[in-house]
Design an enzyme around this catalytic site. Structure first.
Site, short mmCIF file in Angstrom:
data_model
loop_
_atom_site.label_atom_id
_atom_site.label_comp_id
_atom_site.label_asym_id
_atom_site.label_seq_id
_atom_site.Cartn_x
_atom_site.Cartn_y
_atom_site.Cartn_z
N ASP A 31 0.85 -1.19 0.00
CA ASP A 31 0.00 0.00 0.00
C ASP A 31 0.88 1.25 0.00
O ASP A 31 1.45 1.62 1.03
CB ASP A 31 -0.90 -0.03 1.24
CG ASP A 31 -1.75 1.23 1.38
OD1 ASP A 31 -1.77 2.06 0.45
OD2 ASP A 31 -2.40 1.38 2.44
N GLU B 12 31.09 8.71 3.52
CA GLU B 12 31.68 8.47 4.84
C GLU B 12 30.67 8.92 5.89
O GLU B 12 30.48 10.11 6.11
CB GLU B 12 32.99 9.25 4.99
CG GLU B 12 34.01 8.96 3.90
CD GLU B 12 35.15 9.97 3.89
OE1 GLU B 12 35.25 10.77 4.85
OE2 GLU B 12 35.92 9.99 2.92
N GLU C 295 29.21 9.22 9.68
CA GLU C 295 29.53 9.22 11.10
C GLU C 295 28.26 8.98 11.92
O GLU C 295 27.16 9.31 11.48
CB GLU C 295 30.16 10.56 11.50
CG GLU C 295 31.49 10.82 10.79
CD GLU C 295 31.97 12.24 10.92
OE1 GLU C 295 33.19 12.46 10.78
OE2 GLU C 295 31.13 13.15 11.14
N GLU D 243 35.68 8.91 16.32
CA GLU D 243 35.72 10.25 15.74
C GLU D 243 36.06 11.31 16.80
O GLU D 243 36.38 10.98 17.94
CB GLU D 243 34.40 10.57 15.04
CG GLU D 243 34.43 10.40 13.52
CD GLU D 243 35.39 11.36 12.84
OE1 GLU D 243 35.77 12.39 13.45
OE2 GLU D 243 35.79 11.08 11.70
N GLU E 176 33.09 6.22 13.22
CA GLU E 176 33.00 6.16 11.77
C GLU E 176 33.55 4.83 11.28
O GLU E 176 34.59 4.37 11.76
CB GLU E 176 33.78 7.31 11.13
CG GLU E 176 33.67 7.36 9.61
CD GLU E 176 34.38 8.57 9.01
OE1 GLU E 176 34.98 8.41 7.93
OE2 GLU E 176 34.34 9.65 9.62
N HIS F 72 30.49 12.91 4.34
CA HIS F 72 31.27 13.39 3.21
C HIS F 72 31.02 12.45 2.03
O HIS F 72 31.03 11.23 2.19
CB HIS F 72 32.76 13.43 3.54
CG HIS F 72 33.09 14.34 4.68
ND1 HIS F 72 34.29 14.30 5.35
CD2 HIS F 72 32.35 15.30 5.30
CE1 HIS F 72 34.30 15.20 6.31
NE2 HIS F 72 33.13 15.82 6.29
N ARG G 252 40.57 21.59 4.17
CA ARG G 252 39.40 20.93 4.74
C ARG G 252 38.34 21.90 5.26
O ARG G 252 37.27 21.48 5.68
CB ARG G 252 39.82 19.97 5.86
CG ARG G 252 40.58 18.75 5.35
CD ARG G 252 41.02 17.84 6.49
NE ARG G 252 41.82 16.73 5.99
CZ ARG G 252 41.33 15.54 5.65
NH1 ARG G 252 40.04 15.32 5.75
NH2 ARG G 252 42.12 14.59 5.20
N GLU H 71 35.35 15.61 -3.31
CA GLU H 71 34.68 15.36 -2.03
C GLU H 71 33.86 16.58 -1.63
O GLU H 71 34.42 17.67 -1.49
CB GLU H 71 35.72 15.06 -0.94
CG GLU H 71 35.11 14.84 0.44
CD GLU H 71 36.16 14.76 1.54
OE1 GLU H 71 36.20 13.75 2.27
OE2 GLU H 71 36.94 15.74 1.69
N ARG I 118 31.66 18.15 1.38
CA ARG I 118 31.75 17.90 2.81
C ARG I 118 30.54 18.38 3.62
O ARG I 118 30.47 18.16 4.82
CB ARG I 118 33.02 18.54 3.36
CG ARG I 118 34.28 17.98 2.73
CD ARG I 118 35.53 18.78 3.09
NE ARG I 118 35.79 18.83 4.51
CZ ARG I 118 36.39 17.87 5.22
NH1 ARG I 118 36.76 16.75 4.62
NH2 ARG I 118 36.59 18.01 6.51
#
Length: 452
Positions: A59, A138, A140, A195, A202, A251, A324, A341, A343
């Site tokens: 359904d 990735e 966490e 982490e 992670e 990420h 970063r 990547e 982030r």
């Protein structure tokens, strides 16, 4: 060199052999709703042949973002490559297994509100251009103690920090059990660690094609929660469960591969950064549309508590080959491992929708031959507001309301999701924001009740 994929017939034969060998009695036909919440219909192993033919009905009107009650009949078609025996069900003479499924209409057409089908359309778009999409997420998560009723508390089960081992990392034994379960289900786990925040962990698994990676992310979240519960713990992928601590990110590493040449389309050894024109255009497309798709990659009210300065989560629209603090980063690996990547996404996002809209934005950059802006290699987090303005660096939306406004006004959402998925997503998130907006929260009571 690529290996030839097994045929449907050979896959089904292997599945039937496993069902018999492992004494599989129940099959869970799994799919996700528009929020990425896993659902399943359970059938007996005797119904396997009918299930493979797409005869399992459910359904759709009872599933978030699917169909109205007068068009409620939908069917599940299993992806045979996702078959897995569930390790925690195995006992002598008994076990259970699962398939991840796509959703079909009664006439056999793909149901356009199925997130898995939405991702398939983006994969097909890339394929039409000669590309396959490779994704490595990735995710966490936090582990919290539970109370006597099994409900989550706000107590973490360890005091560990980044990369710390036991005895400070009391979650190590839980991660080991998760690793074993994932491995038994066919995952290749590449890394596992504590982490930055207390109680935060992670576990990284090997990249795959976009659809396979979304399937893996969905399965991973389910396995993590299931195994944690066996230890009397609650695993959460909520973006920011603890104030004053780092939040949970997802990420997303993404590459395009040339289907004919079998090479990474993002790599060009002659370039200063060893990036191709395709890579620069893909980055430009992501940056161009990120404001319009952040409502999908960061879909909760709580998501925007993570996207603030000071906790390693990017909130500024910039890119770099190493920095970063930038929203988009190019990890150091080159050659076949060259990747982009992004982030900002968090693990509350529906992986199918998130991967679809990120890739769609990047492909737009290629189609429109967008010029990539200059990279920002300085630490954005250490800049003051004047420096950020001088560099022309913009901010991500700071609330779910602002993000939904951008999503609705932009082009990328409707283009990627189609009319049904686009309208249902906006309706869902507008309702979520309105509920938050009209609720009275503990902070307001603490700040105002006695004072006024």
């Amino acid at each position: 060199m690529t290996t030839q994929a097994p045929t449907r017939e050979s896959l089904l034969e292997t599945i039937k052999e496993t069902v018999e060998k492992k004494n599989v009695e129940l099959l869970h036909m799994q799919f996700v709703d528009i929020e990425g919440i896993l659902k399943h219909v359970t059938i007996t192993a005797e119904q396997l042949d009918d299930a493979v033919e797409g005869k399992t009905m459910f359904d759709g009107s009872s599933v978030t973002g699917f169909t109205p009650i007068n068009q409620s009949d939908l069917y599940l078609v299993p992806d045979l490559s996702t078959f897995a025996v569930l390790p925690w069900t195995e006992e002598e003479g008994y076990s259970e297994a699962r398939f991840l499924c796509s959703v079909k209409k009664p006439n056999g057409d793909d149901f356009d509100g199925d997130p898995r089908n939405i991702l398939k359309k983006t994969v097909e778009r890339a394929s039409d251009k000669g590309y396959s999409i490779s994704v490595g997420p990735e995710l966490e998560f936090f582990l919290f103690d539970t109370d006597e009723f099994g409900r989550p508390t706000m107590r973490t089960q360890d005091v560990g920090g980044y990369f710390e081992p036991s005895p400070k990392d009391d979650g190590e034994k839980v991660r080991l059990a998760i690793y074993k379960a994932l491995k038994m289900m066919g995952f290749t786990v590449e890394a596992s660690h504590h982490e930055v925040a207390v109680g935060q962990h992670e576990i990284n698994f090997k990249y795959a094609d976009a659809l396979g990676s979304a399937d893996a992310a969905t399965t991973y979240k389910w396995v993590v929660k299931t195994v944690a519960k066996q230890f009397g713990l609650h695993a959460t992928f909520m973006p920011k469960p603890l104030g004053g601590e780092n939040g949970n990110g997802m990420h997303v590493n993404m590459s395009l591969f040339d289907n004919e040449k079998q090479t990474n389309s993002f790599y060009d050894e002659s370039d200063q950064l060893a990036l191709s024109k395709t890579a620069y255009q893909f980055i430009a497309g992501m940056l161009e549309s990120v404001k319009d798709f952040v409502a999908v990659t960061n879909p909760l009210v709580n998501s925007y508590k993570r996207l603030v300065p000071g906790y390693e989560a990017p909130c500024y629209i910039a890119w770099s080959a190493s920095n970063r603090s930038a929203l988009v980063r190019i990890p150091a690996t080159r050659g076949q491992g060259t990747r982009v990547e992004i982030r900002c996404p968090d693990p509350s996002a529906n992986p199918y929708l998130a991967f679809a809209i990120i890739a769609s934005a990047g492909l737009d950059g290629i189609d429109n031959e967008l010029e990539c802006p200059l990279s920002t290699d300085a630490d954005i987090f250490s800049m003051n507001a004047e420096e950020i303005d001088a560099r022309g660096i913009e901010n991500l939306p700071t609330s779910l309301e602002a993000a939904i406004d951008c999503f609705e006004a932009g082009e990328i959402g409707a283009k990627t999701f189609g009319e049904h998925g686009f309208n249902e997503y906006i309706s869902l998130k507008r309702g979520e924001w309105d509920e938050f907006r009209t609720s009275v929260h503990a902070w307001e009571i603490d700040a105002y009740q006695a004072k006024f």
